[in-house]
Design a protein around this motif. Structure first.
Motif, PDB file in Angstrom:
ATOM      1  N   GLY A  57      29.930 -16.297   3.479  1.00 14.98           N
ATOM      2  CA  GLY A  57      28.885 -17.244   3.839  1.00 14.98           C
ATOM      3  C   GLY A  57      29.044 -18.625   3.231  1.00 14.98           C
ATOM      4  N   ILE A  58      30.270 -19.007   2.856  1.00 12.75           N
ATOM      5  CA  ILE A  58      30.521 -20.318   2.246  1.00 12.75           C
ATOM      6  C   ILE A  58      31.289 -21.173   3.247  1.00 12.75           C
ATOM      7  N   SER A  59      30.797 -22.400   3.505  1.00 11.40           N
ATOM      8  CA  SER A  59      31.505 -23.270   4.450  1.00 11.40           C
ATOM      9  C   SER A  59      32.531 -24.120   3.708  1.00 11.40           C
ATOM     10  N   VAL A  60      33.587 -24.512   4.423  1.00 12.65           N
ATOM     11  CA  VAL A  60      34.624 -25.369   3.849  1.00 12.65           C
ATOM     12  C   VAL A  60      34.941 -26.480   4.830  1.00 12.65           C
ATOM     13  N   TRP A  61      35.690 -27.490   4.355  1.00 13.80           N
ATOM     14  CA  TRP A  61      36.116 -28.586   5.227  1.00 13.80           C
ATOM     15  C   TRP A  61      37.027 -28.031   6.316  1.00 13.80           C
ATOM     16  N   GLN A  62      37.097 -28.746   7.409  1.00 13.48           N
ATOM     17  CA  GLN A  62      37.931 -28.316   8.530  1.00 13.48           C
ATOM     18  C   GLN A  62      39.404 -28.409   8.182  1.00 13.48           C
ATOM     19  N   GLN A  63      40.216 -27.806   9.019  1.00 13.46           N
ATOM     20  CA  GLN A  63      41.653 -27.766   8.779  1.00 13.46           C
ATOM     21  C   GLN A  63      42.345 -29.091   9.014  1.00 13.46           C
ATOM     22  N   THR A  64      41.601 -30.111   9.392  1.00 11.70           N
ATOM     23  CA  THR A  64      42.248 -31.406   9.628  1.00 11.70           C
ATOM     24  C   THR A  64      42.908 -31.944   8.366  1.00 11.70           C
ATOM     25  N   LEU A  65      42.438 -31.521   7.212  1.00 10.15           N
ATOM     26  CA  LEU A  65      43.072 -31.986   5.982  1.00 10.15           C
ATOM     27  C   LEU A  65      44.466 -31.397   5.811  1.00 10.15           C
ATOM     28  N   ALA A  66      44.776 -30.315   6.509  1.00 12.66           N
ATOM     29  CA  ALA A  66      46.109 -29.717   6.380  1.00 12.66           C
ATOM     30  C   ALA A  66      47.185 -30.698   6.819  1.00 12.66           C
ATOM     31  N   ILE A  67      46.988 -31.400   7.931  1.00 12.76           N
ATOM     32  CA  ILE A  67      48.007 -32.351   8.387  1.00 12.76           C
ATOM     33  C   ILE A  67      48.053 -33.559   7.465  1.00 12.76           C
ATOM     34  N   VAL A  68      46.902 -33.997   6.953  1.00 12.34           N
ATOM     35  CA  VAL A  68      46.886 -35.112   6.005  1.00 12.34           C
ATOM     36  C   VAL A  68      47.649 -34.725   4.744  1.00 12.34           C
ATOM     37  N   ASN A  69      47.393 -33.525   4.232  1.00 10.75           N
ATOM     38  CA  ASN A  69      48.119 -33.034   3.060  1.00 10.75           C
ATOM     39  C   ASN A  69      49.618 -33.004   3.327  1.00 10.75           C
ATOM     40  N   ALA A  70      50.007 -32.498   4.485  1.00 13.76           N
ATOM     41  CA  ALA A  70      51.428 -32.388   4.821  1.00 13.76           C
ATOM     42  C   ALA A  70      52.074 -33.768   4.921  1.00 13.76           C
ATOM     43  N   LEU A  71      51.386 -34.719   5.547  1.00 15.15           N
ATOM     44  CA  LEU A  71      51.941 -36.072   5.667  1.00 15.15           C
ATOM     45  C   LEU A  71      52.110 -36.726   4.301  1.00 15.15           C
ATOM     46  N   VAL A  72      51.100 -36.624   3.466  1.00 20.37           N
ATOM     47  CA  VAL A  72      51.168 -37.259   2.145  1.00 20.37           C
ATOM     48  C   VAL A  72      52.209 -36.560   1.278  1.00 20.37           C
ATOM     49  N   PHE A  73      52.162 -35.246   1.229  1.00 24.43           N
ATOM     50  CA  PHE A  73      53.089 -34.530   0.362  1.00 24.43           C
ATOM     51  C   PHE A  73      54.525 -34.640   0.871  1.00 24.43           C
ATOM     52  N   GLY A  74      54.694 -34.708   2.192  1.00 24.14           N
ATOM     53  CA  GLY A  74      56.029 -34.928   2.750  1.00 24.14           C
ATOM     54  C   GLY A  74      56.614 -36.246   2.282  1.00 24.14           C
ATOM     55  N   LYS A  75      55.786 -37.279   2.248  1.00 24.06           N
ATOM     56  CA  LYS A  75      56.259 -38.579   1.773  1.00 24.06           C
ATOM     57  C   LYS A  75      56.547 -38.529   0.277  1.00 24.06           C
ATOM     58  N   VAL A  76      55.756 -37.785  -0.478  1.00 25.01           N
ATOM     59  CA  VAL A  76      56.012 -37.627  -1.912  1.00 25.01           C
ATOM     60  C   VAL A  76      57.386 -36.989  -2.124  1.00 25.01           C
ATOM     61  N   ILE A  77      57.717 -35.984  -1.334  1.00 24.39           N
ATOM     62  CA  ILE A  77      59.023 -35.327  -1.453  1.00 24.39           C
ATOM     63  C   ILE A  77      60.147 -36.309  -1.116  1.00 24.39           C
ATOM     64  N   LEU A  78      59.977 -37.106  -0.067  1.00 22.01           N
ATOM     65  CA  LEU A  78      61.014 -38.079   0.287  1.00 22.01           C
ATOM     66  C   LEU A  78      61.189 -39.137  -0.803  1.00 22.01           C
ATOM     67  N   ILE A  79      60.085 -39.586  -1.391  1.00 22.18           N
ATOM     68  CA  ILE A  79      60.177 -40.578  -2.470  1.00 22.18           C
ATOM     69  C   ILE A  79      60.892 -39.968  -3.675  1.00 22.18           C
ATOM     70  N   ALA A  80      60.526 -38.742  -4.032  1.00 16.31           N
ATOM     71  CA  ALA A  80      61.186 -38.068  -5.157  1.00 16.31           C
ATOM     72  C   ALA A  80      62.676 -37.884  -4.875  1.00 16.31           C
ATOM     73  N   GLN A  81      62.999 -37.585  -3.628  1.00 17.35           N
ATOM     74  CA  GLN A  81      64.399 -37.432  -3.231  1.00 17.35           C
ATOM     75  C   GLN A  81      65.132 -38.769  -3.376  1.00 17.35           C
ATOM     76  N   ALA A  82      64.493 -39.866  -2.973  1.00 16.64           N
ATOM     77  CA  ALA A  82      65.108 -41.184  -3.087  1.00 16.64           C
ATOM     78  C   ALA A  82      65.271 -41.596  -4.553  1.00 16.64           C
ATOM     79  N   LEU A  83      64.362 -41.142  -5.412  1.00 20.17           N
ATOM     80  CA  LEU A  83      64.435 -41.465  -6.836  1.00 20.17           C
ATOM     81  C   LEU A  83      65.362 -40.515  -7.600  1.00 20.17           C
ATOM     82  N   HIS A  84      65.894 -39.499  -6.907  1.00 19.53           N
ATOM     83  CA  HIS A  84      66.810 -38.519  -7.500  1.00 19.53           C
ATOM     84  C   HIS A  84      66.188 -37.846  -8.728  1.00 19.53           C
ATOM     85  N   LEU A  85      64.959 -37.373  -8.585  1.00 12.07           N
ATOM     86  CA  LEU A  85      64.267 -36.749  -9.707  1.00 12.07           C
ATOM     87  C   LEU A  85      64.952 -35.470 -10.188  1.00 12.07           C
TER      88      LEU A  85
END
Length: 189
Positions: A57-85
């Motif tokens: 019986g607990i409501s949560v935000w819609q799944q639209t945040l899943a694509i936002v999370n994926a877009l942001v985190f995908g860019k974080v991975i690319l930046i880390a890759q470019a920085l050779h972490l």
């Protein structure tokens, strides 16, 4: 004679270097693959979480945040890759690189999700401490369980990236996405 040889090798090196357009398209393709992988994970995870919470019986935000999370985190991975972490891990066997990257990005992912929950709490007018309580059920066991899930999900992703680095990205792409039967042999340098 040496200047002619030097000029020829410089011309060969310039010819081998991909153009800016080719590099941009390659990065866009990598970003799309990373985002798709993460979006599937985040969407399934969000759906599962929503299903569990709705049973109670607990409501949560819609799944639209899943694509936002994926877009942001995908860019974080690319930046880390470019920085050779992961450069410090390069002296170890590939399994350590895979596990090290999975651990590093699990920590980043956990921090990102705590920040996301803090933003949600702020928009809902709730105390920021609510964000930590919501994440992982507010218990250490829940927090560690989510971390373990994120870690395990990232292992195949970084494993495939390391295989692509070893055999060549285009060869791996051809292996997975062309219809023709090909046999690849790895040749040790």
């Amino acid at each position: 004679m040496q200047n002619v040889t030097g000029a020829a090798s410089a011309a060969e090196a310039a010819a081998e270097k991909p153009s800016l357009k080719a590099r941009a398209l390659d990065e866009l393709r990598q970003y799309a693959i990373i985002t798709l992988y993460l979006w599937v994970f985040f969407a399934l995870f969000s759906f599962y979480r929503r299903m569990i919470l709705e049973e109670n019986g607990i409501s949560v935000w819609q799944q639209t945040l899943a694509i936002v999370n994926a877009l942001v985190f995908g860019k974080v991975i690319l930046i880390a890759q470019a920085l050779h972490l992961e450069a410090g891990l390069r002296k170890y066997p590939r399994i350590y690189i895979v596990l090290g990257n999975a651990l590093m990005f699990t920590i980043v992912l956990m921090a990102f999700h705590i920040l996301e929950e803090a933003v949600k709490a702020w928009f809902d007018g709730q105390p920021l401490a609510t964000s930590v309580a919501v994440f992982g059920g507010g218990t250490l066991a829940g927090f560690l369980t989510l971390g373990a899930i994120f870690f395990v999900v990232l292992i195949p992703f970084f494993g495939i990236r390391e295989v692509a680095r070893a055999v060549g990205g285009q060869a791996l792409w051809d292996l997975f996405f062309t219809g023709r039967t090909q046999t690849f042999r790895l040749v040790e340098d």
